[in-house]
Enzyme design. Sequence first.
Site, short mmCIF file in Angstrom:
data_model
loop_
_atom_site.label_atom_id
_atom_site.label_comp_id
_atom_site.label_asym_id
_atom_site.label_seq_id
_atom_site.Cartn_x
_atom_site.Cartn_y
_atom_site.Cartn_z
N GLY A 14 -4.66 1.40 0.16
CA GLY A 14 -4.59 0.46 -0.96
C GLY A 14 -3.47 -0.56 -0.77
CE LYS A 80 2.91 -21.19 5.71
NZ LYS A 80 2.70 -19.91 6.38
CB VAL A 187 -6.51 11.38 3.71
CG1 VAL A 187 -7.45 11.98 4.74
CG2 VAL A 187 -7.24 10.43 2.78
N GLY A 434 -14.03 -21.55 21.92
CA GLY A 434 -14.98 -21.02 20.95
C GLY A 434 -14.55 -21.24 19.51
C1 LIG Z 1 7.59 -7.50 9.12
C2 LIG Z 1 6.23 -7.95 8.73
C3 LIG Z 1 6.04 -9.20 8.14
C4 LIG Z 1 4.75 -9.64 7.81
N1 LIG Z 1 4.58 -10.89 7.29
C5 LIG Z 1 3.32 -11.37 7.10
C6 LIG Z 1 3.10 -12.67 6.59
O1 LIG Z 1 4.03 -13.40 6.24
N2 LIG Z 1 1.83 -13.09 6.46
C7 LIG Z 1 0.76 -12.31 6.78
O2 LIG Z 1 -0.38 -12.76 6.68
N3 LIG Z 1 0.95 -11.04 7.22
C8 LIG Z 1 2.18 -10.56 7.39
N4 LIG Z 1 2.36 -9.27 7.81
C9 LIG Z 1 1.19 -8.42 7.97
C10 LIG Z 1 0.79 -7.88 6.59
O3 LIG Z 1 1.89 -7.28 5.94
C11 LIG Z 1 -0.32 -6.84 6.73
O4 LIG Z 1 -1.37 -7.39 7.47
C12 LIG Z 1 -0.85 -6.45 5.36
O5 LIG Z 1 0.16 -6.06 4.50
C13 LIG Z 1 -1.87 -5.34 5.49
O6 LIG Z 1 -1.31 -4.08 5.56
P1 LIG Z 1 -2.31 -2.84 5.43
O7 LIG Z 1 -2.96 -2.91 4.10
O8 LIG Z 1 -3.18 -2.83 6.63
O9 LIG Z 1 -1.38 -1.56 5.54
P2 LIG Z 1 -0.32 -0.93 4.50
O10 LIG Z 1 0.29 -1.95 3.65
O11 LIG Z 1 0.59 -0.09 5.35
O12 LIG Z 1 -1.18 0.02 3.57
C14 LIG Z 1 -1.60 1.31 3.99
C15 LIG Z 1 -2.27 2.02 2.82
O13 LIG Z 1 -2.84 3.24 3.31
C16 LIG Z 1 -2.53 4.30 2.42
N5 LIG Z 1 -2.48 5.55 3.20
C17 LIG Z 1 -1.94 5.73 4.42
N6 LIG Z 1 -2.06 7.01 4.80
C18 LIG Z 1 -2.71 7.65 3.80
C19 LIG Z 1 -3.12 8.99 3.58
N7 LIG Z 1 -2.91 9.97 4.49
N8 LIG Z 1 -3.75 9.29 2.42
C20 LIG Z 1 -3.99 8.34 1.49
N9 LIG Z 1 -3.61 7.06 1.63
C21 LIG Z 1 -2.98 6.73 2.77
C22 LIG Z 1 -1.19 3.94 1.81
O14 LIG Z 1 -1.02 4.59 0.56
C23 LIG Z 1 -1.33 2.42 1.67
O15 LIG Z 1 -1.96 2.14 0.45
C24 LIG Z 1 3.64 -8.80 8.08
C25 LIG Z 1 3.85 -7.52 8.62
C26 LIG Z 1 5.11 -7.10 8.94
C27 LIG Z 1 5.30 -5.72 9.54
#
Ligand SMILES: Cc1cc2nc3c(=O)[nH]c(=O)nc-3n(C[C@H](O)[C@H](O)[C@H](O)COP(=O)(O)OP(=O)(O)OC[C@H]3O[C@@H](n4cnc5c(N)ncnc54)[C@H](O)[C@@H]3O)c2cc1C
Length: 503
Positions: A14, A80, A187, A434
């Site tokens: 989430g 932006k 999970v 592409g």
């Molecule tokens: C330093 C940094 C800066 C960034 N800056 C930018 C930016 O400026 N612009 C941009 O476009 N992107 C940026 N990004 C990338 C962006 O943050 C991510 O692409 C975005 O937040 C997506 O993260 P996610 O949802 O994949 O993972 P996460 O935010 O890590 O979410 C993981 C989810 O999985 C759930 N979960 C995990 N394990 C379990 C389990 N065992 N059981 C139940 N639930 C579980 C957690 O509860 C959580 O809800 C940045 C990333 C980093 C590291």
Amino acid sequence: MSEQRIRKIVILGGGTAGWMTAAALAKFMAPEFCAIELVESEDIPPVGVGEATIPQIQVFNQTLGIDEDDFIRKTRGTFKLGIEFRDWGAVGEHYIHGFGSLGRNMEALAFHHFWCKMQREGKAEPLGRYCLSALAATHGKFMRPIEAGDSPLSTIQYAYHFDAGLYALYLREYAEARGVTRTQGVVRQVQSDPKTGHLTGLTLGDGRFVEGELFIDCSGAQGLLIDKVLGVDFEDWGHWLPCDRAWAVASEPTAPLPSHTVSQAHGAGWQWRIPLQHRTGNGHVFSSAFMEPEEARSVLLNHLETRPVSEPRLLTFRVGKRTSFWEKNCVAIGLSSGFLEPLESTGIHLIQSFIGKLMAFFPDRAFSPVNRRYFNREAHDEYDRIRDFIILHYHATRRADTEFWNYVRTMPVPDTLQEKLVLFQANGYVHKEGNELFSGVSWAEVFIGQGILPERYHPLVDTIPGGEIERRLKHIESVIAQAVDYMPLHQDFISRHGGATTR
Ligand SMILES: Cc1cc2nc3c(=O)[nH]c(=O)nc-3n(C[C@H](O)[C@H](O)[C@H](O)COP(=O)(O)OP(=O)(O)OC[C@H]3O[C@@H](n4cnc5c(N)ncnc54)[C@H](O)[C@@H]3O)c2cc1C
């Protein structure tokens, strides 16, 4: 309805990826057609960064039918126009990679060819003076495009900065209102079919079982399904992009409110400044091979433009991608699919783009391998092209003041980037592959901004007399300056359209 259709989708995670996926799928699939269940755990917080975007996100929001003012208000967002790179090509230099068009193409040739000729003759202003978004950003201006005929005001392109937590919440409300079920729990186990290896369900810590036919892994960098269960490898790009840590800290809002992101280069990485309505997001992305975390933390705190309002938080990441993004009946979206450092704000875009590909190649329960193959092929291509664009910023530098800059300046780069570099250096041509994300204008802005000036320009430039080119450049510059004069301050625009206190 087809007998073979997918009847239940499970999204694990989430964070931004999970809720973007849930919202987009819910927009197009009513619960009676296909149930969608999102599993997340409040004990495992999302990464909580990811607050700067690129203009394509407008398409995502428009597809969802989101009202922009409402969105800006609820996510405490700002607009932006581009990214300012400070001290990248050399210490003391800066340029803006602005969104949208650059100058005006003439005789079917890209504007930068004419600029290159005039620049050699000392008759051109800095490139940013010919780009509306770059100039407007310099002056803290912003407005949406208006019907203004030939004026650059009719083609303004923009993206958003927003609070990542509020964005996820916004999309969660949207998705839940359209029938997505949210299940809270950790999970603990994943079940799969012993014959096919396809995932069949998730067992939560309290024993509940969440069954599904298609699984979307949005569990973050660990890739709980794609990696831990399905064993898909990770291709590490740390040798090209050595930054692997970031300190993030919030500070007081910046006034007047900027309309662009800043990327300030440091000795072993760079620092972002993302202006939101209620705070400024800051982070120092650095390479732990070249700088100790404590030093990196001090560098961040010493370069804040406003007072910190939170404790710095250290994030660790690995740059690269999965060798497969769709495996069996599981698709990895978000950090579980890989990570490219946030220099050009592409993380959220990759989520959006993967959702688009999933819709384009959406499976039924037969899970035809050809769908998966095309999805993976396009996704690999997209990751690779963005990777090259990001590496360019590090490699095309004259900085030799630290070991880090010496390393990135002299390292071998992917062949695909090397060829682009050679082509541009020779005669200013940009080869766009592409469906690659970044336009020829973006490549030209970054090449030139980083100090790469072509040895020659397109021969057809000389079909226009030099005096005429000079006159046209002056005209373009003055039209852009007048347009920027006309634009309101970003701060004023926000107060009228989405400021937290407006209704
Ligand atoms: C330093 C940094 C800066 C960034 N800056 C930018 C930016 O400026 N612009 C941009 O476009 N992107 C940026 N990004 C990338 C962006 O943050 C991510 O692409 C975005 O937040 C997506 O993260 P996610 O949802 O994949 O993972 P996460 O935010 O890590 O979410 C993981 C989810 O999985 C759930 N979960 C995990 N394990 C379990 C389990 N065992 N059981 C139940 N639930 C579980 C957690 O509860 C959580 O809800 C940045 C990333 C980093 C590291």
